[in-house]
Design an enzyme around this catalytic site. Structure first.
Site, PDB file in Angstrom:
ATOM      1  CD  GLU A   1      55.376  23.790  64.923  1.00  0.00           C
ATOM      2  OE1 GLU A   1      56.089  24.346  64.063  1.00  0.00           O
ATOM      3  OE2 GLU A   1      54.377  24.323  65.413  1.00  0.00           O
TER       4      GLU A   1
ATOM      5  CB  CYS B   1      50.409  26.160  61.360  1.00  0.00           C
ATOM      6  SG  CYS B   1      51.305  24.916  60.415  1.00  0.00           S
TER       7      CYS B   1
ATOM      8  CB  CYS C   1      52.758  21.932  62.360  1.00  0.00           C
ATOM      9  SG  CYS C   1      54.137  22.558  61.384  1.00  0.00           S
TER      10      CYS C   1
HETATM   11  N1  THU Z   1      55.579  28.894  61.971  1.00  0.00           N
HETATM   12  C1  THU Z   1      56.131  27.818  62.591  1.00  0.00           C
HETATM   13  O1  THU Z   1      57.335  27.588  62.510  1.00  0.00           O
HETATM   14  N2  THU Z   1      55.310  26.999  63.292  1.00  0.00           N
HETATM   15  C2  THU Z   1      53.966  27.177  63.443  1.00  0.00           C
HETATM   16  O2  THU Z   1      53.283  26.325  63.986  1.00  0.00           O
HETATM   17  C3  THU Z   1      53.354  28.432  62.982  1.00  0.00           C
HETATM   18  C4  THU Z   1      54.161  29.215  62.013  1.00  0.00           C
HETATM   19  C5  THU Z   1      56.458  29.777  61.177  1.00  0.00           C
HETATM   20  C6  THU Z   1      56.235  29.702  59.682  1.00  0.00           C
HETATM   21  C7  THU Z   1      56.779  31.036  59.236  1.00  0.00           C
HETATM   22  O3  THU Z   1      58.179  30.904  59.038  1.00  0.00           O
HETATM   23  C8  THU Z   1      56.539  31.954  60.421  1.00  0.00           C
HETATM   24  O4  THU Z   1      56.243  31.116  61.521  1.00  0.00           O
HETATM   25  C9  THU Z   1      55.391  32.922  60.217  1.00  0.00           C
HETATM   26  O5  THU Z   1      54.232  32.279  59.839  1.00  0.00           O
END
Ligand code: THU
Length: 131
Positions: free
Chosen positions: A54, A85, A88
Site C-alpha cells: 500500500e 496493516c 498502512c
Molecule cells: N504487508 C503488506 O505489504 N501490506 C500489509 O498491509 C500487510 C503486510 C507485507 C509486509 C511484509 O513484506 C509482508 O507483508 C509480511 O508481513
C-alpha cells in the site's frame, strides 16, 4: 468497478521483493479523478526497513502529483482477504476519507470483502490534528 483494481494489484504483487517473509502483497488505488497506481511490498535484510504494498502505491500517487484515494484493493498470495496493516491504515487515511472503499482480495477470485476506511480505522488520528 473493482475488477480492474484487483488485476492491477495482483500484477503488482508479482513484482514484490519479499525474500524474507515469502509473503507477496500487491495493492492498487484509484484516485477520485480516475488515476490508478499500484505497488508491491519491498523487504530489506534489516527487517524493519522494509515496507508494504500500500505504501509503494501511495508513493507512486504522491510522486505523480498526489490526490485523494477513492478506492484501494489489496491482495496477498497466501492470505484470503488481506487487510491493510495498522501503519498502512493511517497512511491510506492520510489521502482518503471515511467513505473510501477498501477491497480485500484473494489471489484467484478477486474481491472477497469490501470495507470502508471508516470501519477499518475508526476514530482515526485526524489529518488536521497538527495544523
Ligand atoms: N504487508 C503488506 O505489504 N501490506 C500489509 O498491509 C500487510 C503486510 C507485507 C509486509 C511484509 O513484506 C509482508 O507483508 C509480511 O508481513
Amino acid at each position: 468497478m473493482s475488477e480492474d483494481l484487483f488485476l492491477k494489484a495482483r500484477s503488482a504483487m508479482k513484482k514484490c521483493h519479499a525474500p524474507y517473509s515469502n509473503f507477496p502483497v500487491g495493492a492498487a488505488l484509484r484516485t477520485e479523478d480516475g488515476r490508478i497506481y499500484a505497488g508491491c511490498n519491498i523487504e530489506v535484510v534489516s527487517f524493519p526497513e522494509g515496507w508494504c504494498a500500500e505504501t509503494t502505491a501511495i508513493a507512486h500517487m504522491v510522486m505523480d502529483g498526489g490526490g485523494k484515494i477513492a478506492e484501494i484493493a489489496v491482495v496477498a498470495e497466501r492470505l484470503r482477504a488481506c487487510s491493510p496493516c495498522g501503519g498502512c491504515r493511517q497512511r491510506i487515511a492520510e489521502f482518503a476519507s471515511a467513505e473510501t472503499r477498501v477491497f480485500l482480495c484473494d489471489a484467484v477470485e478477486g474481491v472477497v470483502e469490501t470495507i470502508l476506511m471508516g470501519e477499518l480505522l475508526p476514530k482515526a488520528f485526524p489529518t488536521d490534528a497538527v495544523s
